[in-house]
Design a protein around this motif. Structure first.
Motif, PDB file in Angstrom:
ATOM      1  N   LYS A 268      -8.080 -19.364   3.276  1.00 43.16           N
ATOM      2  CA  LYS A 268      -7.260 -18.563   4.198  1.00 43.16           C
ATOM      3  C   LYS A 268      -7.410 -19.063   5.629  1.00 43.16           C
ATOM      4  O   LYS A 268      -6.444 -19.039   6.414  1.00 43.16           O
ATOM      5  N   ALA A 269      -8.604 -19.507   5.986  1.00 43.60           N
ATOM      6  CA  ALA A 269      -8.810 -20.016   7.344  1.00 43.60           C
ATOM      7  C   ALA A 269      -7.959 -21.262   7.578  1.00 43.60           C
ATOM      8  O   ALA A 269      -7.300 -21.398   8.618  1.00 43.60           O
ATOM      9  N   MET A 270      -7.913 -22.164   6.589  1.00 37.26           N
ATOM     10  CA  MET A 270      -7.103 -23.386   6.726  1.00 37.26           C
ATOM     11  C   MET A 270      -5.631 -23.023   6.906  1.00 37.26           C
ATOM     12  O   MET A 270      -4.947 -23.572   7.767  1.00 37.26           O
ATOM     13  N   GLU A 271      -5.161 -22.095   6.077  1.00 37.53           N
ATOM     14  CA  GLU A 271      -3.751 -21.677   6.180  1.00 37.53           C
ATOM     15  C   GLU A 271      -3.471 -21.099   7.563  1.00 37.53           C
ATOM     16  O   GLU A 271      -2.435 -21.355   8.163  1.00 37.53           O
ATOM     17  N   SER A 272      -4.430 -20.327   8.059  1.00 34.13           N
ATOM     18  CA  SER A 272      -4.247 -19.707   9.364  1.00 34.13           C
ATOM     19  C   SER A 272      -4.227 -20.751  10.473  1.00 34.13           C
ATOM     20  O   SER A 272      -3.364 -20.727  11.352  1.00 34.13           O
ATOM     21  N   PHE A 273      -5.172 -21.683  10.425  1.00 34.98           N
ATOM     22  CA  PHE A 273      -5.265 -22.694  11.478  1.00 34.98           C
ATOM     23  C   PHE A 273      -4.050 -23.629  11.460  1.00 34.98           C
ATOM     24  O   PHE A 273      -3.663 -24.188  12.474  1.00 34.98           O
ATOM     25  N   GLU A 274      -3.449 -23.803  10.269  1.00 37.86           N
ATOM     26  CA  GLU A 274      -2.241 -24.640  10.178  1.00 37.86           C
ATOM     27  C   GLU A 274      -0.989 -23.846  10.539  1.00 37.86           C
ATOM     28  O   GLU A 274       0.133 -24.351  10.422  1.00 37.86           O
ATOM     29  N   GLY A 275      -1.172 -22.605  10.942  1.00 38.50           N
ATOM     30  CA  GLY A 275      -0.039 -21.782  11.358  1.00 38.50           C
ATOM     31  C   GLY A 275       0.784 -21.235  10.210  1.00 38.50           C
ATOM     32  O   GLY A 275       1.913 -20.789  10.386  1.00 38.50           O
ATOM     33  N   LYS A 276       0.210 -21.276   8.995  1.00 34.21           N
ATOM     34  CA  LYS A 276       0.978 -20.822   7.824  1.00 34.21           C
ATOM     35  C   LYS A 276       0.860 -19.311   7.594  1.00 34.21           C
ATOM     36  O   LYS A 276       1.566 -18.757   6.763  1.00 34.21           O
ATOM     37  N   LEU A 277      -0.067 -18.666   8.270  1.00 31.78           N
ATOM     38  CA  LEU A 277      -0.229 -17.227   8.086  1.00 31.78           C
ATOM     39  C   LEU A 277       0.369 -16.469   9.262  1.00 31.78           C
ATOM     40  O   LEU A 277       0.382 -16.954  10.390  1.00 31.78           O
ATOM     41  N   GLY A 278       0.838 -15.261   8.982  1.00 31.11           N
ATOM     42  CA  GLY A 278       1.341 -14.394  10.042  1.00 31.11           C
ATOM     43  C   GLY A 278       0.182 -13.857  10.876  1.00 31.11           C
ATOM     44  O   GLY A 278      -0.970 -14.248  10.702  1.00 31.11           O
ATOM     45  N   GLU A 279       0.538 -12.922  11.755  1.00 27.32           N
ATOM     46  CA  GLU A 279      -0.478 -12.384  12.650  1.00 27.32           C
ATOM     47  C   GLU A 279      -1.576 -11.658  11.867  1.00 27.32           C
ATOM     48  O   GLU A 279      -2.755 -11.849  12.108  1.00 27.32           O
ATOM     49  N   ILE A 280      -1.140 -10.824  10.908  1.00 28.18           N
ATOM     50  CA  ILE A 280      -2.117 -10.073  10.110  1.00 28.18           C
ATOM     51  C   ILE A 280      -1.885 -10.387   8.637  1.00 28.18           C
ATOM     52  O   ILE A 280      -0.771 -10.249   8.132  1.00 28.18           O
ATOM     53  N   THR A 281      -2.937 -10.811   7.942  1.00 29.63           N
ATOM     54  CA  THR A 281      -2.824 -11.152   6.529  1.00 29.63           C
ATOM     55  C   THR A 281      -3.817 -10.344   5.715  1.00 29.63           C
ATOM     56  O   THR A 281      -5.005 -10.321   6.026  1.00 29.63           O
ATOM     57  N   TRP A 282      -3.300  -9.660   4.704  1.00 25.23           N
ATOM     58  CA  TRP A 282      -4.195  -9.034   3.717  1.00 25.23           C
ATOM     59  C   TRP A 282      -4.503 -10.140   2.710  1.00 25.23           C
ATOM     60  O   TRP A 282      -3.653 -10.515   1.909  1.00 25.23           O
ATOM     61  N   GLY A 283      -5.733 -10.649   2.762  1.00 26.43           N
ATOM     62  CA  GLY A 283      -6.038 -11.913   2.105  1.00 26.43           C
ATOM     63  C   GLY A 283      -6.375 -11.845   0.632  1.00 26.43           C
ATOM     64  O   GLY A 283      -6.392 -12.880  -0.036  1.00 26.43           O
ATOM     65  N   ASP A 284      -6.626 -10.662   0.092  1.00 29.77           N
ATOM     66  CA  ASP A 284      -7.064 -10.625  -1.306  1.00 29.77           C
ATOM     67  C   ASP A 284      -6.403  -9.496  -2.101  1.00 29.77           C
ATOM     68  O   ASP A 284      -6.972  -9.003  -3.069  1.00 29.77           O
ATOM     69  N   THR A 285      -5.212  -9.080  -1.676  1.00 32.24           N
ATOM     70  CA  THR A 285      -4.553  -7.996  -2.414  1.00 32.24           C
ATOM     71  C   THR A 285      -3.663  -8.561  -3.512  1.00 32.24           C
ATOM     72  O   THR A 285      -3.084  -9.638  -3.372  1.00 32.24           O
ATOM     73  N   GLN A 286      -3.570  -7.826  -4.580  1.00 28.48           N
ATOM     74  CA  GLN A 286      -2.769  -8.254  -5.726  1.00 28.48           C
ATOM     75  C   GLN A 286      -2.450  -7.003  -6.546  1.00 28.48           C
ATOM     76  O   GLN A 286      -3.356  -6.277  -6.951  1.00 28.48           O
ATOM     77  N   ILE A 287      -1.154  -6.762  -6.770  1.00 28.80           N
ATOM     78  CA  ILE A 287      -0.791  -5.573  -7.555  1.00 28.80           C
ATOM     79  C   ILE A 287      -1.169  -5.793  -9.016  1.00 28.80           C
ATOM     80  O   ILE A 287      -0.803  -6.807  -9.608  1.00 28.80           O
ATOM     81  N   THR A 288      -1.932  -4.865  -9.577  1.00 23.62           N
ATOM     82  CA  THR A 288      -2.383  -4.999 -10.961  1.00 23.62           C
ATOM     83  C   THR A 288      -1.764  -3.897 -11.833  1.00 23.62           C
ATOM     84  O   THR A 288      -1.027  -3.044 -11.334  1.00 23.62           O
ATOM     85  N   LYS A 289      -2.127  -3.928 -13.098  1.00 26.07           N
ATOM     86  CA  LYS A 289      -1.607  -2.964 -14.059  1.00 26.07           C
ATOM     87  C   LYS A 289      -1.913  -1.522 -13.604  1.00 26.07           C
ATOM     88  O   LYS A 289      -1.090  -0.631 -13.745  1.00 26.07           O
ATOM     89  N   ALA A 290      -3.112  -1.335 -13.027  1.00 21.56           N
ATOM     90  CA  ALA A 290      -3.507   0.013 -12.600  1.00 21.56           C
ATOM     91  C   ALA A 290      -2.546   0.554 -11.549  1.00 21.56           C
ATOM     92  O   ALA A 290      -2.190   1.732 -11.562  1.00 21.56           O
ATOM     93  N   HIS A 291      -2.119  -0.313 -10.635  1.00 21.35           N
ATOM     94  CA  HIS A 291      -1.183   0.124  -9.602  1.00 21.35           C
ATOM     95  C   HIS A 291       0.197   0.433 -10.197  1.00 21.35           C
ATOM     96  O   HIS A 291       0.862   1.377  -9.786  1.00 21.35           O
ATOM     97  N   VAL A 292       0.589  -0.380 -11.180  1.00 19.39           N
ATOM     98  CA  VAL A 292       1.894  -0.173 -11.819  1.00 19.39           C
ATOM     99  C   VAL A 292       1.921   1.168 -12.560  1.00 19.39           C
ATOM    100  O   VAL A 292       2.909   1.895 -12.518  1.00 19.39           O
ATOM    101  N   VAL A 293       0.804   1.493 -13.202  1.00 14.65           N
ATOM    102  CA  VAL A 293       0.698   2.774 -13.925  1.00 14.65           C
ATOM    103  C   VAL A 293       0.954   3.925 -12.948  1.00 14.65           C
ATOM    104  O   VAL A 293       1.675   4.881 -13.260  1.00 14.65           O
ATOM    105  N   THR A 294       0.373   3.825 -11.758  1.00 16.52           N
ATOM    106  CA  THR A 294       0.559   4.872 -10.755  1.00 16.52           C
ATOM    107  C   THR A 294       2.031   4.988 -10.375  1.00 16.52           C
ATOM    108  O   THR A 294       2.582   6.078 -10.248  1.00 16.52           O
ATOM    109  N   ARG A 295       2.673   3.823 -10.201  1.00 21.17           N
ATOM    110  CA  ARG A 295       4.085   3.834  -9.830  1.00 21.17           C
ATOM    111  C   ARG A 295       4.937   4.496 -10.916  1.00 21.17           C
ATOM    112  O   ARG A 295       5.826   5.293 -10.635  1.00 21.17           O
ATOM    113  N   GLU A 296       4.625   4.148 -12.182  1.00 22.41           N
ATOM    114  CA  GLU A 296       5.382   4.735 -13.289  1.00 22.41           C
ATOM    115  C   GLU A 296       5.190   6.248 -13.338  1.00 22.41           C
ATOM    116  O   GLU A 296       6.112   6.994 -13.626  1.00 22.41           O
TER     117      GLU A 296
END
Lengths: 183, 405
Positions: free
Chosen positions: B365-393
């Motif tokens: 993530k640091a490399m991506e940031s230093f190369e200007g590939k990341l926005g101002e604020i990055t949530w670096g380790d989020t990923q929607i999983t089955k548990a989140h989908v169950v909540t949505r359903e």
């Protein structure tokens, strides 16, 4: 750096195993780290504990994902979990079992080195009860060459007192000698 | 003596070495081992202190303040919801100028119910007047607890300190550390000498009404003490280093920063992990260094201005979030650097609720940031999983239910 992952059940003393190895290692001037899988634990449920030993100060704070050694305190876990997950290519799994290597391989098909020792029997004979967390340390020490049997004596006696400590040392020494490794 | 202990037990041993006289406490995961071990030490006659079991964290902090006001050295420990529950009393401790030390084992706040590490608890107590320090190793935990008493009790400071250590990664992990005996510490930290105390020979009233005509000055004086504390913190770190041969930085600590074009800024145990990322990135020829904020209050404005000068890009890692804005270390750092340069400063949010943060992820993530590939604020380790989908359903089913006539 050597990274070890212990698999046991809540109450079998996997964390104590990791702690004793780490204590003995720092006694030899090394740096060490031991920790449980973080969170609430239940007696009897599968648990893991980790140990890192290095010659220099340890900076890593994350879990162990690619261990050099996996230790199975409870053979019943072999089919419940994937015990060799992340194990390094030249790694070894050390199993407490009364089964032979061939019987183990019938159900598990490990492609890594496999160490086998009947720690249940040793612990029953030496300690009078089937608690194998200290016994299995002998097998770990033999398989890794990390420590000699006597290196852990002080940590063991401090932990369990002179009488029970020496019994544990005897069980540990037997496991050191009785471990068999298949390449 | 060199021992292998959990971070929590090391806190207890450091508290013993510091000659603490009163410990009011209420247990909470993942701090419980701290007060459990202190109770053990007192019970075994290895520590001469009064242990006060109380019925809540609010009471723990009240008793902590009261004990300190009688002129003794007092300590407590808490975490997460416990810290939140004593929030009112945190203001009291600072406002009454009690130089108490409290360890906060950093844990998230629920719901969702979670006992693992992030910095939301202590960051939410930012504006109480307490000093805050964040440690990254077991040895630093021991040494910082001891130094904290000297800093808080300095008559130019007289403010409480919160020593923050990461849940499980430090609190429940066994590592080797050297723990001094009380007699070894006494030169660095002599017996507590109060500036004033509740004393029948000179009876005075405290905590009574302060009218608008006098109030602001009491608050200004707290800020002036925070400012004076910076010198005291540095002096304590230097003197400790002279006596014990160990130095963990003072307001800040840094690693491979001298010639660094890029800087990663973080606090707590993530900073140790980041050092491995730095080594890996350096091997690839990236000139990157670590700037670790130890003291978050007082905030190291001058140090950050100096050490961030002339860099190409800065990435701030936060293990907390100020909802509606950004990670808090990030906004504080940007405020400190305001108007001084146009170096881009970006924010990486990782490790909330105890999610494991690997050095590989930080480097990536640091490399991506230093190369200007990341926005101002990055949530670096989020990923929607089955548990989140169950909540949505489940939410959709609720909507169906409510849409029926």
């Amino acid at each position: 750096m050597l990274e070890i992952r212990f698999h046991g059940r809540g109450g079998q003393g996997a964390v104590t195993s990791a702690e004793l190895i780490a204590t003995a290692a720092i006694g030899k001037g090394k740096f060490a780290q031991a920790f449980p899988s973080f969170g609430p634990e239940r007696r009897g449920a599968p648990v893991v504990a980790f140990c890192r030993v290095d010659d220099k100060k340890i900076l890593i704070r994350a879990k162990v994902y690619e261990p050099d050694v996996v230790v199975i305190l409870d053979p019943g876990l072999l089919t419940l979990i994937n015990p060799v997950e992340g194990l390094k290519d030249n790694g070894i799994i050390i199993i407490n079992t009364r089964k032979s290597y061939e019987e183990i391989m019938d159900s598990c098909h490990f492609s890594c080195r496999v160490g086998i020792v009947n720690a249940d029997q040793i612990a029953r004979e030496e300690l009078g009860r089937v608690i194998v967390n200290t016994t299995m340390l002998g097998a770990v020490m033999k398989a890794t060459g990390l420590l000699e049997v006597d290196d852990i004596r002080e940590a063991m006696l401090n932990r369990f007192g002179p009488k029970l400590g020496e019994k544990n040392m005897k069980a540990l020494a037997r496991a050191y000698n009785e471990l068999t490794i298949k390449e | 003596m060199k021992v292998l202990e959990t971070g929590n037990h090391l806190v207890a041993l450091a508290v013993r070495a510091a000659g603490v006289e009163v410990v009011p406490a209420y247990p909470i995961t993942p701090q419980t081992q701290v007060v459990e071990k202190i109770a053990d030490l007192i019970d075994q006659g290895k520590m001469d202190a009064e242990y006060i079991p109380v019925e809540s964290e609010h009471s723990a902090c009240a008793a902590l303040i009261a004990a300190s006001l009688t002129g003794v050295r007092a300590f407590s420990a808490t975490s997460s919801h416990g810290l939140a529950y004593m929030h009112e009393m945190l203001h009291f401790a600072a406002g009454l100028r009690t130089p108490v030390v409290m360890v906060n084992v950093n844990r998230s706040l629920g719901p969702g119910w979670n006992i693992w590490c992030d910095h939301q608890d202590s960051i939410s107590a930012r504006d109480t007047g307490w000093m805050q320090v964040y440690v990254s190793s077991h040895q630093e935990t021991v040494d910082t607890v001891i130094q904290a008493f000297r800093i808080a009790e300095d008559h130019d400071v007289m403010l409480p300190i919160m020593v923050n250590l990461d849940a499980f990664v430090i609190s429940h992990t066994y590592m080797d550390a050297i723990v001094p005996e009380p007699e070894e510490v006494s030169e660095f930290l002599p017996r507590y000498r109060p500036l004033w105390a509740l004393d029948t020979r000179l009876p005075v009233t405290h905590g009574s009404v302060v009218y608008p005509s006098e109030f602001s000055e009491t608050r200004q004086s707290m800020q002036q003490s925070q400012t004076r504390a910076i010198g005291v913190i540095k002096e304590a770190a230097t003197r400790f280093g002279e006596l014990f041969g160990r130095h963990h930085g003072d307001m800040v600590d840094y690693y491979r920063l001298d010639d660094a074009e890029y800087v990663i800024v973080s606090m707590g145990s993530l900073a140790a992990e980041t050092m491995i990322s730095i080594d890996a990135m350096r091997e690839k020829g990236i000139k990157v260094g670590l700037l670790r904020v130890r003291f978050f209050r007082p905030f190291p404005v001058a140090e950050l201005q100096e050490l961030c000068r002339g860099r190409k890009s800065i990435l701030v890692i936060d293990r907390n979030y100020s909802y509606g804005l950004a990670g808090v270390l990030y906004t504080e750092l940007k405020a400190a650097l305001y108007g001084l340069s146009d170096t881009p400063v970006r924010n990486l949010i990782v490790g909330l609720g105890g999610r494991d943060v690997s050095n590989e992820l930080i480097a990536e993530k640091a490399m991506e940031s230093f190369e200007g590939k990341l926005g101002e604020i990055t949530w670096g380790d989020t990923q929607i999983t089955k548990a989140h989908v169950v909540t949505r359903e489940l939410l959709e089913r609720f909507q169906e239910l409510y849409n029926k006539k």
